[in-house]
Motif scaffolding. Sequence first.
Motif, PDB file in Angstrom:
ATOM      1  N   LEU A 212       0.851  -1.434  -0.245  1.00 37.89           N
ATOM      2  CA  LEU A 212      -0.159  -0.270   0.358  1.00 37.89           C
ATOM      3  C   LEU A 212       1.144   1.369  -0.068  1.00 37.89           C
ATOM      4  O   LEU A 212       0.566   2.303  -0.037  1.00 37.89           O
ATOM      5  CB  LEU A 212      -0.483   0.148   0.608  1.00 37.89           C
ATOM      6  N   GLN A 214       2.213   3.307  -2.149  1.00 38.87           N
ATOM      7  CA  GLN A 214       2.316   5.014  -2.774  1.00 38.87           C
ATOM      8  C   GLN A 214       1.052   5.262  -2.501  1.00 38.87           C
ATOM      9  O   GLN A 214       0.993   6.833  -2.972  1.00 38.87           O
ATOM     10  CB  GLN A 214       2.422   3.813  -4.513  1.00 38.87           C
ATOM     11  N   THR A 215      -0.195   4.003  -2.495  1.00 37.68           N
ATOM     12  CA  THR A 215      -1.216   4.535  -1.982  1.00 37.68           C
ATOM     13  C   THR A 215      -1.062   5.170  -0.862  1.00 37.68           C
ATOM     14  O   THR A 215      -1.983   6.777  -0.747  1.00 37.68           O
ATOM     15  CB  THR A 215      -2.765   3.159  -2.278  1.00 37.68           C
ATOM     16  N   ASN A 255       7.263   8.580  -9.436  1.00 39.11           N
ATOM     17  CA  ASN A 255       5.774   8.357 -10.738  1.00 39.11           C
ATOM     18  C   ASN A 255       4.391   9.156 -10.669  1.00 39.11           C
ATOM     19  O   ASN A 255       3.523   9.428 -10.853  1.00 39.11           O
ATOM     20  CB  ASN A 255       6.126   6.643 -10.854  1.00 39.11           C
ATOM     21  N   SER A 259       2.579  11.696 -11.395  1.00 38.65           N
ATOM     22  CA  SER A 259       1.286  12.389 -11.805  1.00 38.65           C
ATOM     23  C   SER A 259       0.059  12.894 -11.314  1.00 38.65           C
ATOM     24  O   SER A 259      -1.256  13.512 -11.128  1.00 38.65           O
ATOM     25  CB  SER A 259       0.815  10.577 -11.271  1.00 38.65           C
ATOM     26  N   THR A 287      13.444  -6.689  -7.831  1.00 36.89           N
ATOM     27  CA  THR A 287      12.282  -6.443  -8.985  1.00 36.89           C
ATOM     28  C   THR A 287      10.940  -7.161  -8.414  1.00 36.89           C
ATOM     29  O   THR A 287       9.644  -7.293  -8.195  1.00 36.89           O
ATOM     30  CB  THR A 287      12.676  -6.607 -10.858  1.00 36.89           C
ATOM     31  N   ARG A 290       8.616  -6.835  -5.106  1.00 37.21           N
ATOM     32  CA  ARG A 290       8.273  -5.361  -5.562  1.00 37.21           C
ATOM     33  C   ARG A 290       6.462  -6.329  -5.242  1.00 37.21           C
ATOM     34  O   ARG A 290       5.694  -5.170  -5.298  1.00 37.21           O
ATOM     35  CB  ARG A 290       8.605  -4.680  -6.007  1.00 37.21           C
ATOM     36  N   SER A 291       6.239  -7.059  -6.024  1.00 35.85           N
ATOM     37  CA  SER A 291       5.203  -8.026  -6.210  1.00 35.85           C
ATOM     38  C   SER A 291       4.716  -8.625  -5.017  1.00 35.85           C
ATOM     39  O   SER A 291       4.882  -8.990  -4.466  1.00 35.85           O
ATOM     40  CB  SER A 291       5.400  -8.727  -7.059  1.00 35.85           C
TER      41      SER A 291
ATOM     42  N   ARG B 182      -4.639  10.101 -14.226  1.00 40.18           N
ATOM     43  CA  ARG B 182      -3.880  10.154 -13.013  1.00 40.18           C
ATOM     44  C   ARG B 182      -4.751  10.484 -11.198  1.00 40.18           C
ATOM     45  O   ARG B 182      -5.702  11.093 -11.866  1.00 40.18           O
ATOM     46  CB  ARG B 182      -3.119  11.764 -13.622  1.00 40.18           C
ATOM     47  N   SER B 210       0.789   2.303 -15.752  1.00 39.28           N
ATOM     48  CA  SER B 210       1.766   3.526 -15.733  1.00 39.28           C
ATOM     49  C   SER B 210       1.696   3.450 -13.971  1.00 39.28           C
ATOM     50  O   SER B 210       2.969   4.365 -13.172  1.00 39.28           O
ATOM     51  CB  SER B 210       0.401   4.394 -15.609  1.00 39.28           C
ATOM     52  N   GLY B 211       1.723   1.989 -13.055  1.00 43.05           N
ATOM     53  CA  GLY B 211       1.638   1.292 -12.108  1.00 43.05           C
ATOM     54  C   GLY B 211       1.549   2.866 -11.294  1.00 43.05           C
ATOM     55  O   GLY B 211       1.182   2.982  -9.997  1.00 43.05           O
ATOM     56  N   LEU B 212      -0.501   3.442 -11.637  1.00 43.83           N
ATOM     57  CA  LEU B 212      -0.607   3.537 -10.898  1.00 43.83           C
ATOM     58  C   LEU B 212      -2.682   3.225 -10.772  1.00 43.83           C
ATOM     59  O   LEU B 212      -3.309   4.092  -9.547  1.00 43.83           O
ATOM     60  CB  LEU B 212      -1.068   5.067 -11.285  1.00 43.83           C
ATOM     61  N   GLN B 214      -3.906   1.020  -8.606  1.00 47.52           N
ATOM     62  CA  GLN B 214      -4.036   1.173  -6.947  1.00 47.52           C
ATOM     63  C   GLN B 214      -4.460   2.540  -6.539  1.00 47.52           C
ATOM     64  O   GLN B 214      -5.571   2.664  -5.600  1.00 47.52           O
ATOM     65  CB  GLN B 214      -2.673  -0.029  -5.878  1.00 47.52           C
ATOM     66  N   THR B 215      -3.354   2.707  -6.765  1.00 46.86           N
ATOM     67  CA  THR B 215      -4.111   4.211  -6.036  1.00 46.86           C
ATOM     68  C   THR B 215      -4.753   5.148  -6.978  1.00 46.86           C
ATOM     69  O   THR B 215      -6.181   6.186  -6.323  1.00 46.86           O
ATOM     70  CB  THR B 215      -2.775   5.957  -5.917  1.00 46.86           C
ATOM     71  N   ASN B 255      -6.650  -6.327  -1.645  1.00 47.53           N
ATOM     72  CA  ASN B 255      -5.249  -5.456  -0.770  1.00 47.53           C
ATOM     73  C   ASN B 255      -6.160  -4.402  -0.522  1.00 47.53           C
ATOM     74  O   ASN B 255      -6.403  -3.875   1.039  1.00 47.53           O
ATOM     75  CB  ASN B 255      -4.135  -5.657  -0.949  1.00 47.53           C
ATOM     76  N   LEU B 256      -6.753  -3.329  -1.708  1.00 44.90           N
ATOM     77  CA  LEU B 256      -7.210  -1.843  -1.228  1.00 44.90           C
ATOM     78  C   LEU B 256      -8.114  -1.806  -0.407  1.00 44.90           C
ATOM     79  O   LEU B 256      -8.314  -0.978   0.521  1.00 44.90           O
ATOM     80  CB  LEU B 256      -7.030  -1.345  -2.434  1.00 44.90           C
ATOM     81  N   ARG B 268      -7.921 -13.830  -0.706  1.00 44.56           N
ATOM     82  CA  ARG B 268      -6.915 -13.326  -1.357  1.00 44.56           C
ATOM     83  C   ARG B 268      -6.167 -14.492  -1.743  1.00 44.56           C
ATOM     84  O   ARG B 268      -5.181 -14.925  -2.689  1.00 44.56           O
ATOM     85  CB  ARG B 268      -6.277 -12.004  -0.623  1.00 44.56           C
ATOM     86  N   THR B 287       3.880 -11.906 -12.270  1.00 50.11           N
ATOM     87  CA  THR B 287       4.512 -11.203 -10.898  1.00 50.11           C
ATOM     88  C   THR B 287       5.623 -10.472 -12.174  1.00 50.11           C
ATOM     89  O   THR B 287       6.172  -9.152 -11.901  1.00 50.11           O
ATOM     90  CB  THR B 287       5.102 -12.352 -10.208  1.00 50.11           C
ATOM     91  N   GLN B 288       6.871 -11.012 -12.786  1.00 49.11           N
ATOM     92  CA  GLN B 288       7.898  -9.572 -13.400  1.00 49.11           C
ATOM     93  C   GLN B 288       6.476  -8.901 -13.317  1.00 49.11           C
ATOM     94  O   GLN B 288       7.315  -7.315 -13.791  1.00 49.11           O
ATOM     95  CB  GLN B 288       8.074 -10.137 -14.980  1.00 49.11           C
ATOM     96  N   ARG B 290       3.912  -6.702 -13.506  1.00 47.18           N
ATOM     97  CA  ARG B 290       3.119  -5.928 -12.169  1.00 47.18           C
ATOM     98  C   ARG B 290       4.608  -5.170 -12.204  1.00 47.18           C
ATOM     99  O   ARG B 290       3.355  -3.942 -11.732  1.00 47.18           O
ATOM    100  CB  ARG B 290       2.029  -6.980 -11.290  1.00 47.18           C
ATOM    101  N   SER B 291       5.863  -5.473 -11.896  1.00 47.03           N
ATOM    102  CA  SER B 291       6.372  -4.156 -10.941  1.00 47.03           C
ATOM    103  C   SER B 291       6.631  -3.299 -12.263  1.00 47.03           C
ATOM    104  O   SER B 291       6.553  -3.239 -13.175  1.00 47.03           O
ATOM    105  CB  SER B 291       7.909  -4.824 -11.011  1.00 47.03           C
ATOM    106  N   LEU B 292       7.085  -2.206 -11.834  1.00 49.17           N
ATOM    107  CA  LEU B 292       7.356  -0.922 -12.339  1.00 49.17           C
ATOM    108  C   LEU B 292       8.412  -0.363 -13.469  1.00 49.17           C
ATOM    109  O   LEU B 292       9.516  -1.357 -12.323  1.00 49.17           O
ATOM    110  CB  LEU B 292       7.651   0.675 -11.196  1.00 49.17           C
TER     111      LEU B 292
END
Lengths: 292, 292
Positions: A212, A214-215, A255, A259, A287, A290-291, B182, B210-212, B214-215, B255-256, B268, B287-288, B290-292
């Motif tokens: 969580l 980034q959120t 990032n 944004s 890498t 982080r997942s 964003r 863009s890795g955003l 969840q946010t 999760n969020l 989960r 898995t790979q 999903r990472s930024l």
Amino acid sequence: MQNDVSVFEVGPRDGLQNESVLLPVEQKVALIHKLVDGGLKHVEIGSFVHPKWVPQMADTDEVARTIEKKPGVAYWALVPNMRGLERAIDAGIKHVAFFMSSSETHNQKNINRSISESLVAMEELFKLALSEKLQIRAYISTVFGCPFEGEVDFDRVLKIGDRLLELGAQQISLGDTTGMGRPLQVQEGSKRAVERWDSDRVALHLHDTSGLGQTNAFAGYLSGIRAFDSSVGGLGGCPYAPGAPGNLATQTLVNLLESLGRPTGISRDSLRETTQWLEDDIGFNLTQRRSL
Amino acid sequence: MQNDVSVFEVGPRDGLQNESVLLPVEQKVALIHKLVDGGLKHVEIGSFVHPKWVPQMADTDEVARTIEKKPGVAYWALVPNMRGLERAIDAGIKHVAFFMSSSETHNQKNINRSISESLVAMEELFKLALSEKLQIRAYISTVFGCPFEGEVDFDRVLKIGDRLLELGAQQISLGDTTGMGRPLQVQEGSKRAVERWDSDRVALHLHDTSGLGQTNAFAGYLSGIRAFDSSVGGLGGCPYAPGAPGNLATQTLVNLLESLGRPTGISRDSLRETTQWLEDDIGFNLTQRRSL
């Protein structure tokens, strides 16, 4: 410290101290140079904790003496006590970070003192630091949850912060030490801290252990937080959850900030290259970690 | 549709249609069963798009007929036109999702029609669907940005949504098709949509490109969004950014939502096992990605 967004890179300290691999001085120095070249203006380069407790940080004196210091960049070091502070001063450190916990149990286990004893010790430390004209940051750990005590009373966090600011800290960094913070909780706590102390006197130190990070950073941002701690590539695991992500990754944070229309001056390409270097040349596996 | 939070699993459709691997019917059926066993109440099982365009979805009729349907679970299918709707009805589908874009260029390239032509076509489609007592969802794509046009006027999104609701859609799913959204933009757009249509008539369909992801989900939640689309393990890449993450992963979303005090009834552990199965037995590398 600027009025705009600030990113405090803690990889060379909070990151490396939670990794089992020991880096030689030249690799630490190379890491710090890469981070500064990538645009970071605040880098925590190590700690002056006793090597018996944190062997990863044994050579911080040498690291501090070896790095080429760029003007406009703050090279921070973590300091646990008077001996550490003297070492930091000897090594030419101008920016020191002190730490204590908002959970009695965590403080006792981590520092072997009660919270009030820690506050008394800070008085002496801050006095010397201020007389040496050092910049002072103070971490308060476990503010959004403690692995031993569970919920932490945020009133206590605020009172500890009040005292540390009164003693001369320029900024309080609110530490979600084991990533237990939940977004609405982080939003609320950040709001109270910002209203009480003002935006430029408070930072969020987030971990991504629960996925969580980034959120939570966004939640803090919405409450006026403008300074954030993070670690390149998410370097540093979590001592309480082996294999889990540790610090919020600097690229994930940058990032987010971009944004939100907040340029950081930090190159994401450079962060990616540094992460790749940490993986390929040093052997970290960042890498994967982080997942979720 | 419930008043509490809802998770719409789109992995077997939006996920698989963006993967190059073709799954046989039995594996698709196994995936859908695993998802439902894990507690998902809304699963998009496939689409009735012409196999020339989306070969991954050629056997949706057979998938629809083969799955064991549990009471209380909605098995959705995506439908592009009258022929697809007839196939869906023949296959016993009771929940249909239609789609169009809020960007003229994207709609033209994707559906070969103008926005107003699409709205005219929807009229006919919805009429038949309603006469068959089907539940109707309508996706509006590229609402937070179009890979061809850039910014999309959110007033246009709202007007398209108004019309689709008027025609009989029960819910509008706002699609961040290529993950360009964003957080502050998603928060603002969601607020406008929820105020205009009400929480239970709007969903967010987020991508994590863009890795955003969840946010952005949190940003939408703060504005009253209570229904979210996601894909187990983040199944499905992004057609415009090869190798990049696609749909927001269901486990990241769950999760969020749990961290926000909104239990979903979705396990989960089960999502993790299904992701592992997709990687080990089917050969996806989720898995790979999903990472930024």
